[in-house]
Design a protein around this motif. Structure first.
Motif, PDB file in Angstrom:
ATOM      1  N   GLY A 150      30.463  60.576   1.802  1.00  0.00           N
ATOM      2  CA  GLY A 150      31.929  61.067   2.703  1.00  0.00           C
ATOM      3  C   GLY A 150      32.554  61.927   1.533  1.00  0.00           C
ATOM      4  O   GLY A 150      32.606  63.018   1.573  1.00  0.00           O
ATOM      5  N   TRP A 151      33.130  61.337   0.511  1.00  0.00           N
ATOM      6  CA  TRP A 151      33.973  62.033  -0.519  1.00  0.00           C
ATOM      7  C   TRP A 151      32.954  62.320  -1.762  1.00  0.00           C
ATOM      8  O   TRP A 151      33.082  63.450  -2.454  1.00  0.00           O
ATOM      9  CB  TRP A 151      34.851  61.111  -0.980  1.00  0.00           C
ATOM     10  CG  TRP A 151      36.049  60.912  -0.199  1.00  0.00           C
ATOM     11  CD1 TRP A 151      36.254  60.061   0.637  1.00  0.00           C
ATOM     12  CD2 TRP A 151      36.954  62.011   0.321  1.00  0.00           C
ATOM     13  NE1 TRP A 151      37.499  60.191   1.361  1.00  0.00           N
ATOM     14  CE2 TRP A 151      38.050  61.597   1.203  1.00  0.00           C
ATOM     15  CE3 TRP A 151      37.409  63.312  -0.253  1.00  0.00           C
ATOM     16  CZ2 TRP A 151      38.988  61.957   1.545  1.00  0.00           C
ATOM     17  CZ3 TRP A 151      38.224  64.016   0.280  1.00  0.00           C
ATOM     18  CH2 TRP A 151      39.035  63.487   1.393  1.00  0.00           C
ATOM     19  N   HIS A 152      31.850  61.802  -2.116  1.00  0.00           N
ATOM     20  CA  HIS A 152      30.762  62.021  -3.273  1.00  0.00           C
ATOM     21  C   HIS A 152      29.623  61.596  -2.751  1.00  0.00           C
ATOM     22  O   HIS A 152      29.322  61.423  -1.743  1.00  0.00           O
ATOM     23  CB  HIS A 152      31.145  61.051  -4.200  1.00  0.00           C
ATOM     24  CG  HIS A 152      30.961  59.584  -4.363  1.00  0.00           C
ATOM     25  ND1 HIS A 152      31.694  58.782  -3.581  1.00  0.00           N
ATOM     26  CD2 HIS A 152      29.912  58.749  -4.735  1.00  0.00           C
ATOM     27  CE1 HIS A 152      31.282  57.541  -3.409  1.00  0.00           C
ATOM     28  NE2 HIS A 152      30.158  57.697  -4.048  1.00  0.00           N
ATOM     29  N   SER A 153      28.534  62.272  -3.602  1.00  0.00           N
ATOM     30  CA  SER A 153      27.184  62.249  -3.316  1.00  0.00           C
ATOM     31  C   SER A 153      26.573  61.774  -4.640  1.00  0.00           C
ATOM     32  O   SER A 153      26.896  61.639  -5.647  1.00  0.00           O
ATOM     33  CB  SER A 153      26.804  63.858  -2.985  1.00  0.00           C
ATOM     34  OG  SER A 153      27.110  64.860  -3.743  1.00  0.00           O
ATOM     35  N   ARG A 154      25.271  61.284  -4.397  1.00  0.00           N
ATOM     36  CA  ARG A 154      24.333  60.765  -5.517  1.00  0.00           C
ATOM     37  C   ARG A 154      23.021  61.573  -5.172  1.00  0.00           C
ATOM     38  O   ARG A 154      22.698  61.762  -4.092  1.00  0.00           O
ATOM     39  CB  ARG A 154      24.203  59.418  -5.517  1.00  0.00           C
ATOM     40  CG  ARG A 154      25.582  58.692  -5.802  1.00  0.00           C
ATOM     41  CD  ARG A 154      25.681  56.986  -5.658  1.00  0.00           C
ATOM     42  NE  ARG A 154      26.831  56.649  -5.407  1.00  0.00           N
ATOM     43  CZ  ARG A 154      27.036  55.370  -5.003  1.00  0.00           C
ATOM     44  NH1 ARG A 154      26.245  54.555  -5.047  1.00  0.00           N
ATOM     45  NH2 ARG A 154      28.227  54.919  -4.802  1.00  0.00           N
ATOM     46  N   LEU A 155      22.235  61.544  -6.182  1.00  0.00           N
ATOM     47  CA  LEU A 155      20.789  61.891  -6.225  1.00  0.00           C
ATOM     48  C   LEU A 155      19.864  60.861  -6.557  1.00  0.00           C
ATOM     49  O   LEU A 155      19.948  60.197  -7.292  1.00  0.00           O
ATOM     50  CB  LEU A 155      20.546  63.152  -7.484  1.00  0.00           C
ATOM     51  CG  LEU A 155      19.454  64.019  -7.276  1.00  0.00           C
ATOM     52  CD1 LEU A 155      19.061  64.728  -6.067  1.00  0.00           C
ATOM     53  CD2 LEU A 155      19.145  65.033  -8.785  1.00  0.00           C
ATOM     54  N   TYR A 177      21.004  58.696  -9.276  1.00  0.00           N
ATOM     55  CA  TYR A 177      21.861  58.793 -10.378  1.00  0.00           C
ATOM     56  C   TYR A 177      23.235  59.341  -9.672  1.00  0.00           C
ATOM     57  O   TYR A 177      23.215  60.018  -8.798  1.00  0.00           O
ATOM     58  CB  TYR A 177      21.384  60.021 -11.109  1.00  0.00           C
ATOM     59  CG  TYR A 177      20.714  59.310 -12.484  1.00  0.00           C
ATOM     60  CD1 TYR A 177      21.506  59.325 -13.547  1.00  0.00           C
ATOM     61  CD2 TYR A 177      19.304  59.373 -12.498  1.00  0.00           C
ATOM     62  CE1 TYR A 177      20.763  58.364 -14.719  1.00  0.00           C
ATOM     63  CE2 TYR A 177      18.630  58.915 -13.655  1.00  0.00           C
ATOM     64  CZ  TYR A 177      19.450  58.491 -14.864  1.00  0.00           C
ATOM     65  OH  TYR A 177      18.883  57.796 -15.901  1.00  0.00           O
ATOM     66  N   ALA A 178      24.404  58.991 -10.269  1.00  0.00           N
ATOM     67  CA  ALA A 178      25.486  59.283  -9.882  1.00  0.00           C
ATOM     68  C   ALA A 178      26.536  59.777 -11.004  1.00  0.00           C
ATOM     69  O   ALA A 178      26.490  59.461 -12.126  1.00  0.00           O
ATOM     70  CB  ALA A 178      26.099  58.103  -8.866  1.00  0.00           C
ATOM     71  N   TYR A 179      27.591  60.432 -10.745  1.00  0.00           N
ATOM     72  CA  TYR A 179      28.532  60.981 -11.583  1.00  0.00           C
ATOM     73  C   TYR A 179      29.867  60.650 -10.987  1.00  0.00           C
ATOM     74  O   TYR A 179      30.196  60.854  -9.994  1.00  0.00           O
ATOM     75  CB  TYR A 179      28.387  62.294 -11.879  1.00  0.00           C
ATOM     76  CG  TYR A 179      29.384  62.902 -13.156  1.00  0.00           C
ATOM     77  CD1 TYR A 179      29.468  62.825 -14.375  1.00  0.00           C
ATOM     78  CD2 TYR A 179      30.236  63.624 -12.356  1.00  0.00           C
ATOM     79  CE1 TYR A 179      30.312  63.341 -15.103  1.00  0.00           C
ATOM     80  CE2 TYR A 179      31.535  64.197 -13.098  1.00  0.00           C
ATOM     81  CZ  TYR A 179      31.352  63.945 -14.565  1.00  0.00           C
ATOM     82  OH  TYR A 179      32.410  64.560 -15.211  1.00  0.00           O
ATOM     83  N   GLU A 191      28.624  67.945 -10.078  1.00  0.00           N
ATOM     84  CA  GLU A 191      27.361  67.604 -10.922  1.00  0.00           C
ATOM     85  C   GLU A 191      26.051  67.478 -10.111  1.00  0.00           C
ATOM     86  O   GLU A 191      25.050  67.853 -10.615  1.00  0.00           O
ATOM     87  CB  GLU A 191      27.747  66.227 -11.404  1.00  0.00           C
ATOM     88  CG  GLU A 191      26.762  65.726 -12.593  1.00  0.00           C
ATOM     89  CD  GLU A 191      26.683  66.592 -13.817  1.00  0.00           C
ATOM     90  OE1 GLU A 191      25.849  66.635 -14.571  1.00  0.00           O
ATOM     91  OE2 GLU A 191      28.004  67.463 -14.072  1.00  0.00           O
ATOM     92  N   ILE A 192      26.158  66.840  -8.989  1.00  0.00           N
ATOM     93  CA  ILE A 192      24.885  67.070  -8.029  1.00  0.00           C
ATOM     94  C   ILE A 192      24.345  68.358  -8.000  1.00  0.00           C
ATOM     95  O   ILE A 192      23.152  68.674  -8.116  1.00  0.00           O
ATOM     96  CB  ILE A 192      25.257  66.221  -6.745  1.00  0.00           C
ATOM     97  CG1 ILE A 192      25.643  65.034  -6.807  1.00  0.00           C
ATOM     98  CG2 ILE A 192      24.057  66.529  -5.605  1.00  0.00           C
ATOM     99  CD1 ILE A 192      24.261  64.133  -7.355  1.00  0.00           C
ATOM    100  N   ALA A 193      25.181  69.542  -7.523  1.00  0.00           N
ATOM    101  CA  ALA A 193      24.624  70.771  -7.636  1.00  0.00           C
ATOM    102  C   ALA A 193      24.059  71.509  -8.568  1.00  0.00           C
ATOM    103  O   ALA A 193      22.908  72.178  -8.784  1.00  0.00           O
ATOM    104  CB  ALA A 193      25.853  71.643  -7.191  1.00  0.00           C
TER     105      ALA A 193
END
Length: 199
Positions: free
Chosen positions: A46-51, A63-65, A169-171
């Motif tokens: 929703g607000w943030h994403s992870r890879l 991984y997350a930032y 960061e994901i981008a």
């Protein structure tokens, strides 16, 4: 009177930006015909994403930032929330392991997160995993486990700001994998070109 006009103008700008965020998701364009194609996953909270990347040892590594206080320490009060949004704060890198895709999908469902996959070159995955692993171990003495997110987190050299948050960061990571990312990136509103995100 002049201050009121300035305030109204500022509100109009903010409202316009919000509309752009809502109606213009960032578009991920996967590489065409990647060599030794392998599936990777992006999880959307929703607000943030992870890879999520396949590990050489089997299984998957997420991984997350994020911001150290807000994301790693769960200090999610107004002061830390405002600081994470508008100030340059201590960044954190998080990592979590999954046995297989079935476990990942089950946990994403429990956490009400969206997940989508795309294919990239195996060599790019190997290279990015090496870089992220080295980055994670750079400050391993700061490691802590967050029971709310399941992530193990460390302090990171990259400062967290509104213009460089988890989704930026994901981008960057996706581009390292040979993808192109188009559009305004602020929150986790990604779409893969010609693909539907699954919940």
């Amino acid at each position: 009177m002049r201050l009121r006009r300035i305030a109204k103008f500022a509100y109009l700008i903010i409202a316009s930006i919000l509309l752009v965020w809502i109606f213009s998701p960032a578009i991920i364009v996967p590489p065409a015909d990647p060599a030794e194609a392998i599936a990777i996953y992006v999880t959307d909270y929703g607000w943030h994403s992870r890879l999520v990347l396949p590990s050489a040892k089997g299984g998957l590594i997420q991984y997350a930032y994020g911001d150290w206080n807000y994301f790693a320490l769960n200090q999610q009060d107004l002061r830390n929330g405002v600081a994470a949004l508008f100030l340059s704060t201590q960044g954190t890198l998080g990592r979590r392991s999954f046995t297989n895709i079935a476990e990942l999908q089950q946990i994403m469902q429990q956490e009400n997160a969206s997940i989508f996959s795309l294919e990239v070159a195996q060599a790019n995955v190997t290279r990015l995993l090496k870089l992220l692993d080295e980055r994670f171990h750079r400050h391993i003495e700061t490691r802590l486990k967050n029971p709310q997110t399941g992530l193990t987190l460390v302090k990171d050299d990259q400062d967290y700001t509104l213009l460089h948050n988890s989704n930026h960061e994901i981008a960057v990571w996706l581009e390292e994998l040979g993808c192109q990312v188009h559009g305004l990136i602020i929150w986790a509103d990604y779409r893969v070109k010609d693909q539907i995100i699954h919940h």
